[in-house]
Design a protein around this motif. Structure first.
Motif, PDB file in Angstrom:
ATOM      1  N   GLU A   1       0.826  -1.204   0.000  1.00 48.99           N
ATOM      2  CA  GLU A   1       0.000   0.000   0.000  1.00 48.99           C
ATOM      3  C   GLU A   1       0.864   1.259   0.000  1.00 48.99           C
ATOM      4  O   GLU A   1       0.564   2.225  -0.703  1.00 48.99           O
ATOM      5  CB  GLU A   1      -0.915  -0.013   1.231  1.00 48.99           C
ATOM      6  N   ASP A   2       1.950   1.236   0.791  1.00 51.93           N
ATOM      7  CA  ASP A   2       2.858   2.389   0.827  1.00 51.93           C
ATOM      8  C   ASP A   2       3.509   2.615  -0.535  1.00 51.93           C
ATOM      9  O   ASP A   2       3.640   3.756  -1.002  1.00 51.93           O
ATOM     10  CB  ASP A   2       3.941   2.176   1.886  1.00 51.93           C
ATOM     11  N   ASP A   3       3.930   1.511  -1.172  1.00 47.00           N
ATOM     12  CA  ASP A   3       4.544   1.623  -2.503  1.00 47.00           C
ATOM     13  C   ASP A   3       3.563   2.193  -3.512  1.00 47.00           C
ATOM     14  O   ASP A   3       3.926   3.009  -4.369  1.00 47.00           O
ATOM     15  CB  ASP A   3       5.034   0.243  -2.984  1.00 47.00           C
ATOM     16  N   LYS A   4       2.292   1.751  -3.395  1.00 51.01           N
ATOM     17  CA  LYS A   4       1.272   2.228  -4.320  1.00 51.01           C
ATOM     18  C   LYS A   4       1.043   3.723  -4.135  1.00 51.01           C
ATOM     19  O   LYS A   4       0.973   4.488  -5.108  1.00 51.01           O
ATOM     20  CB  LYS A   4      -0.035   1.472  -4.088  1.00 51.01           C
ATOM     21  N   ILE A   5       0.950   4.157  -2.880  1.00 48.90           N
ATOM     22  CA  ILE A   5       0.752   5.585  -2.598  1.00 48.90           C
ATOM     23  C   ILE A   5       1.944   6.394  -3.090  1.00 48.90           C
ATOM     24  O   ILE A   5       1.795   7.476  -3.664  1.00 48.90           O
ATOM     25  CB  ILE A   5       0.540   5.802  -1.088  1.00 48.90           C
ATOM     26  N   TRP A   6       3.141   5.851  -2.866  1.00 48.45           N
ATOM     27  CA  TRP A   6       4.361   6.536  -3.306  1.00 48.45           C
ATOM     28  C   TRP A   6       4.380   6.712  -4.819  1.00 48.45           C
ATOM     29  O   TRP A   6       4.710   7.782  -5.335  1.00 48.45           O
ATOM     30  CB  TRP A   6       5.571   5.757  -2.845  1.00 48.45           C
ATOM     31  N   GLU A   7       3.998   5.636  -5.541  1.00 51.34           N
ATOM     32  CA  GLU A   7       3.984   5.701  -7.000  1.00 51.34           C
ATOM     33  C   GLU A   7       2.911   6.664  -7.493  1.00 51.34           C
ATOM     34  O   GLU A   7       3.125   7.429  -8.431  1.00 51.34           O
ATOM     35  CB  GLU A   7       3.743   4.310  -7.591  1.00 51.34           C
ATOM     36  N   GLU A   8       1.725   6.630  -6.844  1.00 51.16           N
ATOM     37  CA  GLU A   8       0.629   7.483  -7.278  1.00 51.16           C
ATOM     38  C   GLU A   8       0.939   8.966  -7.043  1.00 51.16           C
ATOM     39  O   GLU A   8       0.417   9.833  -7.747  1.00 51.16           O
ATOM     40  CB  GLU A   8      -0.653   7.100  -6.533  1.00 51.16           C
ATOM     41  N   SER A   9       1.773   9.261  -6.043  1.00 50.17           N
ATOM     42  CA  SER A   9       2.099  10.656  -5.739  1.00 50.17           C
ATOM     43  C   SER A   9       3.367  11.125  -6.443  1.00 50.17           C
ATOM     44  O   SER A   9       3.825  12.246  -6.213  1.00 50.17           O
ATOM     45  CB  SER A   9       2.257  10.841  -4.223  1.00 50.17           C
ATOM     46  N   ARG A  10       3.922  10.278  -7.306  1.00 51.60           N
ATOM     47  CA  ARG A  10       5.175  10.618  -7.982  1.00 51.60           C
ATOM     48  C   ARG A  10       5.033  11.915  -8.796  1.00 51.60           C
ATOM     49  O   ARG A  10       5.863  12.824  -8.709  1.00 51.60           O
ATOM     50  CB  ARG A  10       5.615   9.477  -8.897  1.00 51.60           C
ATOM     51  N   GLU A  11       3.956  11.972  -9.612  1.00 53.65           N
ATOM     52  CA  GLU A  11       3.772  13.154 -10.463  1.00 53.65           C
ATOM     53  C   GLU A  11       3.614  14.427  -9.639  1.00 53.65           C
ATOM     54  O   GLU A  11       4.115  15.488  -9.989  1.00 53.65           O
ATOM     55  CB  GLU A  11       2.550  12.954 -11.369  1.00 53.65           C
ATOM     56  N   GLU A  12       2.912  14.294  -8.507  1.00 52.97           N
ATOM     57  CA  GLU A  12       2.710  15.451  -7.640  1.00 52.97           C
ATOM     58  C   GLU A  12       4.046  15.919  -7.068  1.00 52.97           C
ATOM     59  O   GLU A  12       4.319  17.120  -7.007  1.00 52.97           O
ATOM     60  CB  GLU A  12       1.759  15.089  -6.507  1.00 52.97           C
ATOM     61  N   ARG A  13       4.892  14.957  -6.662  1.00 47.94           N
ATOM     62  CA  ARG A  13       6.197  15.320  -6.112  1.00 47.94           C
ATOM     63  C   ARG A  13       7.075  15.975  -7.177  1.00 47.94           C
ATOM     64  O   ARG A  13       7.758  16.969  -6.917  1.00 47.94           O
ATOM     65  CB  ARG A  13       6.901  14.087  -5.553  1.00 47.94           C
ATOM     66  N   VAL A  14       7.048  15.377  -8.378  1.00 47.07           N
ATOM     67  CA  VAL A  14       7.845  15.934  -9.475  1.00 47.07           C
ATOM     68  C   VAL A  14       7.381  17.351  -9.803  1.00 47.07           C
ATOM     69  O   VAL A  14       8.185  18.265 -10.003  1.00 47.07           O
ATOM     70  CB  VAL A  14       7.760  15.038 -10.721  1.00 47.07           C
ATOM     71  N   GLY A  15       6.048  17.543  -9.839  1.00 47.08           N
ATOM     72  CA  GLY A  15       5.502  18.860 -10.135  1.00 47.08           C
ATOM     73  C   GLY A  15       5.889  19.877  -9.074  1.00 47.08           C
ATOM     74  O   GLY A  15       6.243  21.023  -9.391  1.00 47.08           O
ATOM     75  N   SER A  16       5.852  19.454  -7.807  1.00 47.81           N
ATOM     76  CA  SER A  16       6.221  20.357  -6.716  1.00 47.81           C
ATOM     77  C   SER A  16       7.686  20.761  -6.826  1.00 47.81           C
ATOM     78  O   SER A  16       8.054  21.919  -6.599  1.00 47.81           O
ATOM     79  CB  SER A  16       5.960  19.684  -5.364  1.00 47.81           C
ATOM     80  N   TRP A  17       8.528  19.778  -7.154  1.00 48.74           N
ATOM     81  CA  TRP A  17       9.954  20.071  -7.293  1.00 48.74           C
ATOM     82  C   TRP A  17      10.208  21.030  -8.461  1.00 48.74           C
ATOM     83  O   TRP A  17      11.012  21.958  -8.341  1.00 48.74           O
ATOM     84  CB  TRP A  17      10.731  18.788  -7.487  1.00 48.74           C
ATOM     85  N   ARG A  18       9.489  20.819  -9.544  1.00 46.37           N
ATOM     86  CA  ARG A  18       9.664  21.708 -10.693  1.00 46.37           C
ATOM     87  C   ARG A  18       9.236  23.127 -10.348  1.00 46.37           C
ATOM     88  O   ARG A  18       9.907  24.110 -10.723  1.00 46.37           O
ATOM     89  CB  ARG A  18       8.847  21.189 -11.875  1.00 46.37           C
TER      90      ARG A  18
END
Length: 247
Positions: A209-226
């Motif tokens: 479940e943690d891995d799934k949440i991490w993967e699903e939030s990847r785009e959000e993290r990338v967008g925040s970093w950008r």
């Protein structure tokens, strides 16, 4: 007067031949599917239904309906069609049970993690990774074998516990509670092993479940970093312009 056309007279005969061939082909397909189900690994319902573990409940029900109609004992002539039908029904029931499917999926995920670890790859590695696609035997085969080994270990643990209970109930050297001291100790050890196994399954579920949440939030993290990087660059430019003006 002209006679009937050759094409007209031949068509009914050809239609009958086609029907006969289709019936024979269907009969062969039924026998082949019955044999496949009988040979399938009985502890893995996905193998029995010949469906991917990622399948949705609707896809599983659809697959079961297709196979059950194909091998139904009222239609199939295979002598073990009833056995195959019962195995198929049990597989569908197991995958329809939320807890059983979660436990099975957790075991499959554990097999994947252990295989990836043996290849020095992180759990998040995709199946199209170069190291995976170049494996021999293929990754899919290794996954099946590893999952099979883990499921067998789990089944053996369950059977040992069941045999222990039978031994406890039938032991001639019982105390007032129906258990001798040695058997109590053995049961306690088995209970600890079962508890440890349950904790491992729960841990695998949480990890998945943690891995799934991490993967699903990847785009959000990338967008925040950008956004952060863009904002930082803009601030630097503004500071530079101020310095130039002051100079």
């Amino acid at each position: 007067m002209s006679g009937p056309s050759t094409s007209t007279t031949k068509r009914p005969a050809n239609d009958e031949i086609d029907k006969l061939l289709n019936r024979e082909l269907t009969a062969v397909s039924r026998d082949v599917e019955v044999d496949r189900i009988l040979r399938a690994f009985k502890l893995n319902p996905y193998d029995i239904l010949d469906i991917d573990p990622s399948a949705s409940p609707e896809e599983i029900k659809k697959r079961y309906k297709q196979l059950s109609l194909l091998i139904h004992p009222d239609k199939a002539t295979h002598p073990k069609a009833q056995d195959a039908f019962d195995i198929l029904k049990k597989a569908e029931n197991d995958l329809s049970d939320k807890d059983k499917r979660e436990n099975l999926d957790a075991t499959i995920k554990q097999a994947r993690i252990e295989l990836l670890k043996s290849l020095n790859l992180p759990p998040s590695t995709k199946d199209d990774h170069a190291k995976i696609t170049s494996l021999s035997p293929p990754w899919s085969q290794q996954m099946r074998e590893k999952t099979k080994a883990l499921l067998i270990d789990e089944e053996l643990r369950k059977r040992r516990y069941a045999h222990l209970i039978v031994f406890l109930l039938s032991s001639p050297n019982r105390d007032n509670n129906g258990f001798d001291r040695a058997a109590k100790l053995a049961m306690a050890n088995e209970g600890r092993e079962a508890q440890q196994k349950d904790e491992e399954v729960a841990s695998r579920k949480r990890k998945a479940e943690d891995d799934k949440i991490w993967e699903e939030s990847r785009e959000e993290r990338v967008g925040s970093w950008r956004n952060f990087a863009s904002s930082s660059t803009g601030n630097k430019k503004r500071k530079k312009n101020k310095v130039e003006i002051l100079g």
